[in-house]
Design a protein around this motif. Structure first.
Motif, PDB file in Angstrom:
ATOM      1  N   ALA A 115       0.884  -1.162   0.000  1.00 30.01           N
ATOM      2  CA  ALA A 115       0.000   0.000   0.000  1.00 30.01           C
ATOM      3  C   ALA A 115       0.924   1.214   0.000  1.00 30.01           C
ATOM      4  CB  ALA A 115      -0.909  -0.003   1.225  1.00 30.01           C
ATOM      5  N   PRO A 116       0.413   2.374  -0.376  1.00 31.66           N
ATOM      6  CA  PRO A 116       1.304   3.545  -0.397  1.00 31.66           C
ATOM      7  C   PRO A 116       2.001   3.753   0.944  1.00 31.66           C
ATOM      8  CG  PRO A 116      -0.751   4.059  -1.492  1.00 31.66           C
ATOM      9  CD  PRO A 116      -0.916   2.702  -0.866  1.00 31.66           C
ATOM     10  N   GLY A 117       3.331   3.663   0.922  1.00 34.16           N
ATOM     11  CA  GLY A 117       4.144   3.871   2.115  1.00 34.16           C
ATOM     12  C   GLY A 117       4.302   2.643   3.001  1.00 34.16           C
ATOM     13  N   ILE A 118       3.676   1.516   2.658  1.00 34.68           N
ATOM     14  CA  ILE A 118       3.768   0.304   3.465  1.00 34.68           C
ATOM     15  C   ILE A 118       4.554  -0.737   2.679  1.00 34.68           C
ATOM     16  CG2 ILE A 118       2.507  -1.504   4.687  1.00 34.68           C
ATOM     17  CD1 ILE A 118       1.943   1.304   5.764  1.00 34.68           C
ATOM     18  N   GLU A 119       5.739  -1.098   3.189  1.00 35.58           N
ATOM     19  CA  GLU A 119       6.603  -2.046   2.495  1.00 35.58           C
ATOM     20  C   GLU A 119       6.886  -3.240   3.390  1.00 35.58           C
ATOM     21  OE1 GLU A 119      10.057   0.277   1.554  1.00 35.58           O
ATOM     22  OE2 GLU A 119       9.149   1.079  -0.268  1.00 35.58           O
ATOM     23  N   MET A 120       7.137  -4.385   2.743  1.00 34.90           N
ATOM     24  CA  MET A 120       7.543  -5.577   3.488  1.00 34.90           C
ATOM     25  C   MET A 120       8.573  -6.331   2.670  1.00 34.90           C
ATOM     26  SD  MET A 120       4.262  -8.031   3.360  1.00 34.90           S
ATOM     27  CE  MET A 120       3.689  -8.806   1.892  1.00 34.90           C
ATOM     28  N   THR A 121       9.426  -7.058   3.362  1.00 33.84           N
ATOM     29  CA  THR A 121      10.469  -7.841   2.716  1.00 33.84           C
ATOM     30  C   THR A 121      10.010  -9.289   2.642  1.00 33.84           C
ATOM     31  OG1 THR A 121      12.131  -6.365   3.655  1.00 33.84           O
ATOM     32  CG2 THR A 121      12.896  -8.481   2.813  1.00 33.84           C
ATOM     33  N   VAL A 122      10.143  -9.880   1.457  1.00 32.91           N
ATOM     34  CA  VAL A 122       9.751 -11.274   1.247  1.00 32.91           C
ATOM     35  C   VAL A 122      10.858 -11.997   0.500  1.00 32.91           C
ATOM     36  CG1 VAL A 122       7.279 -10.736   1.175  1.00 32.91           C
ATOM     37  CG2 VAL A 122       8.577 -10.802  -0.943  1.00 32.91           C
ATOM     38  N   VAL A 123      10.873 -13.328   0.602  1.00 32.02           N
ATOM     39  CA  VAL A 123      11.781 -14.098  -0.234  1.00 32.02           C
ATOM     40  C   VAL A 123      11.201 -14.120  -1.644  1.00 32.02           C
ATOM     41  CG1 VAL A 123      12.733 -15.515   1.622  1.00 32.02           C
ATOM     42  CG2 VAL A 123      10.705 -16.282   0.418  1.00 32.02           C
ATOM     43  N   LYS A 124      12.072 -14.176  -2.641  1.00 36.58           N
ATOM     44  CA  LYS A 124      11.597 -14.117  -4.024  1.00 36.58           C
ATOM     45  C   LYS A 124      10.698 -15.289  -4.376  1.00 36.58           C
ATOM     46  CE  LYS A 124      14.597 -12.188  -7.130  1.00 36.58           C
ATOM     47  NZ  LYS A 124      15.885 -12.128  -7.858  1.00 36.58           N
ATOM     48  N   GLN A 125      10.874 -16.432  -3.722  1.00 36.53           N
ATOM     49  CA  GLN A 125      10.033 -17.586  -4.008  1.00 36.53           C
ATOM     50  C   GLN A 125       8.580 -17.358  -3.592  1.00 36.53           C
ATOM     51  OE1 GLN A 125      13.041 -17.833  -2.515  1.00 36.53           O
ATOM     52  NE2 GLN A 125      14.169 -18.814  -4.155  1.00 36.53           N
ATOM     53  N   ALA A 126       8.317 -16.359  -2.753  1.00 36.62           N
ATOM     54  CA  ALA A 126       6.945 -16.056  -2.340  1.00 36.62           C
ATOM     55  C   ALA A 126       6.172 -15.352  -3.456  1.00 36.62           C
ATOM     56  CB  ALA A 126       6.952 -15.184  -1.088  1.00 36.62           C
ATOM     57  N   ILE A 127       6.878 -14.831  -4.448  1.00 36.11           N
ATOM     58  CA  ILE A 127       6.214 -14.167  -5.572  1.00 36.11           C
ATOM     59  C   ILE A 127       5.787 -15.258  -6.548  1.00 36.11           C
ATOM     60  CG2 ILE A 127       6.477 -12.524  -7.460  1.00 36.11           C
ATOM     61  CD1 ILE A 127       8.699 -11.191  -5.727  1.00 36.11           C
ATOM     62  N   VAL A 128       4.471 -15.403  -6.719  1.00 35.90           N
ATOM     63  CA  VAL A 128       3.975 -16.494  -7.552  1.00 35.90           C
ATOM     64  C   VAL A 128       3.440 -16.038  -8.896  1.00 35.90           C
ATOM     65  CG1 VAL A 128       3.457 -18.022  -5.627  1.00 35.90           C
ATOM     66  CG2 VAL A 128       1.707 -16.449  -6.438  1.00 35.90           C
ATOM     67  N   LYS A 129       3.182 -14.745  -9.050  1.00 38.59           N
ATOM     68  CA  LYS A 129       2.570 -14.296 -10.295  1.00 38.59           C
ATOM     69  C   LYS A 129       2.856 -12.823 -10.521  1.00 38.59           C
ATOM     70  CE  LYS A 129      -1.993 -14.015 -12.440  1.00 38.59           C
ATOM     71  NZ  LYS A 129      -3.436 -14.206 -12.236  1.00 38.59           N
ATOM     72  N   THR A 130       3.190 -12.473 -11.766  1.00 37.52           N
ATOM     73  CA  THR A 130       3.248 -11.068 -12.134  1.00 37.52           C
ATOM     74  C   THR A 130       1.874 -10.696 -12.653  1.00 37.52           C
ATOM     75  OG1 THR A 130       4.066 -11.624 -14.335  1.00 37.52           O
ATOM     76  CG2 THR A 130       5.706 -11.080 -12.669  1.00 37.52           C
ATOM     77  N   LEU A 131       1.422  -9.514 -12.317  1.00 35.77           N
ATOM     78  CA  LEU A 131       0.063  -9.107 -12.633  1.00 35.77           C
ATOM     79  C   LEU A 131      -0.004  -8.227 -13.867  1.00 35.77           C
ATOM     80  CD1 LEU A 131      -1.118  -8.232  -9.022  1.00 35.77           C
ATOM     81  CD2 LEU A 131      -1.480 -10.348 -10.276  1.00 35.77           C
ATOM     82  N   THR A 132      -1.085  -8.347 -14.560  1.00 32.08           N
ATOM     83  CA  THR A 132      -1.387  -7.460 -15.681  1.00 32.08           C
ATOM     84  C   THR A 132      -2.392  -6.426 -15.174  1.00 32.08           C
ATOM     85  OG1 THR A 132      -3.222  -8.848 -16.418  1.00 32.08           O
ATOM     86  CG2 THR A 132      -1.041  -9.341 -17.329  1.00 32.08           C
ATOM     87  N   PRO A 133      -2.588  -5.330 -15.897  1.00 27.36           N
ATOM     88  CA  PRO A 133      -3.578  -4.339 -15.446  1.00 27.36           C
ATOM     89  C   PRO A 133      -4.980  -4.936 -15.274  1.00 27.36           C
ATOM     90  CG  PRO A 133      -2.182  -3.389 -17.132  1.00 27.36           C
ATOM     91  CD  PRO A 133      -1.827  -4.840 -17.038  1.00 27.36           C
ATOM     92  N   GLU A 134      -5.302  -5.974 -16.024  1.00 28.76           N
ATOM     93  CA  GLU A 134      -6.621  -6.596 -15.909  1.00 28.76           C
ATOM     94  C   GLU A 134      -6.764  -7.369 -14.602  1.00 28.76           C
ATOM     95  OE1 GLU A 134      -4.665  -7.388 -18.872  1.00 28.76           O
ATOM     96  OE2 GLU A 134      -5.478  -5.519 -19.691  1.00 28.76           O
ATOM     97  N   ASP A 135      -5.645  -7.812 -14.018  1.00 19.92           N
ATOM     98  CA  ASP A 135      -5.688  -8.581 -12.778  1.00 19.92           C
ATOM     99  C   ASP A 135      -6.026  -7.722 -11.573  1.00 19.92           C
ATOM    100  OD1 ASP A 135      -5.034 -10.999 -14.008  1.00 19.92           O
ATOM    101  OD2 ASP A 135      -2.881 -10.636 -13.797  1.00 19.92           O
ATOM    102  N   ASP A 136      -5.679  -6.437 -11.619  1.00 18.52           N
ATOM    103  CA  ASP A 136      -5.927  -5.542 -10.485  1.00 18.52           C
ATOM    104  C   ASP A 136      -7.368  -5.059 -10.514  1.00 18.52           C
ATOM    105  OD1 ASP A 136      -3.642  -5.451  -8.929  1.00 18.52           O
ATOM    106  OD2 ASP A 136      -2.685  -3.944 -10.175  1.00 18.52           O
ATOM    107  N   GLU A 137      -8.080  -5.334  -9.429  1.00 25.13           N
ATOM    108  CA  GLU A 137      -9.463  -4.902  -9.315  1.00 25.13           C
ATOM    109  C   GLU A 137      -9.532  -3.465  -8.797  1.00 25.13           C
ATOM    110  OE1 GLU A 137     -13.460  -6.383  -6.965  1.00 25.13           O
ATOM    111  OE2 GLU A 137     -11.867  -7.794  -7.362  1.00 25.13           O
ATOM    112  N   PHE A 138      -8.561  -3.073  -7.974  1.00 31.54           N
ATOM    113  CA  PHE A 138      -8.529  -1.747  -7.385  1.00 31.54           C
ATOM    114  C   PHE A 138      -7.256  -1.037  -7.806  1.00 31.54           C
ATOM    115  CE2 PHE A 138     -10.695  -4.558  -4.368  1.00 31.54           C
ATOM    116  CZ  PHE A 138     -11.952  -3.991  -4.389  1.00 31.54           C
TER     117      PHE A 138
END
Length: 141
Positions: free
Chosen positions: A68-91
């Motif tokens: 969210a704007p200004g809210i960041e978190m650190t994750v391992v790269k394996q936690a990223i399962v999908k790159t999103l397209t503009p159609e995937d974002d509802e908000f």
């Protein structure tokens, strides 16, 4: 000498096992590895937990995701399962939304609490004697 039909059945079972289980898993792993290698800052992604975010920084094993704007978190790269397209974002989130100015004090939910909001119950005398664990005068059965 083993029966030819038994040997043929074992070979067919091994081939089925390979084509139904091992090969699809290898393809999924290769696709996931390619997606992980193609990540870049600014990419919208979905994490394995279902959290959506934007990659802000990439390391060798970790990524910093802005959820969210200004809210960041650190994750391992394996936690990223999908790159999103503009159609995937509802908000949509935009940075041009009005934010509180730095010199404006932020209100605390505790600012409006008054001492009279709290009631200090006084226990009755009979209950106080029963509840006192240090009282040695009462006999316990």
């Amino acid at each position: 000498m083993p029966d030819l039909s038994t040997l043929l059945m074992l070979v067919l079972m091994g081939a089925a096992f390979y084509f139904l289980l091992i090969r699809p898993q290898q393809k999924r792993a290769k696709k996931q590895q390619e997606m992980t290698n193609s990540l870049a800052s600014g990419t919208r992604v979905m994490l394995s937990s279902g959290v959506f975010g934007t990659i802000r920084h990439l390391g060798e094993r970790q990524a910093i995701i802005e959820i969210a704007p200004g809210i960041e978190m650190t994750v391992v790269k394996q936690a990223i399962v999908k790159t999103l397209t503009p159609e995937d974002d509802e908000f949509e989130y935009s940075d041009d939304q009005p934010a509180a100015a730095d010199d404006e004090p932020l209100g605390s939910p505790f600012d409006s609490i008054e001492p009279s909001d709290f009631v200090d119950p006084k226990p009755s005398e009979s209950r106080a004697a029963d509840d006192d664990p240090t009282d040695q005068s009462s006999s316990h059965k």
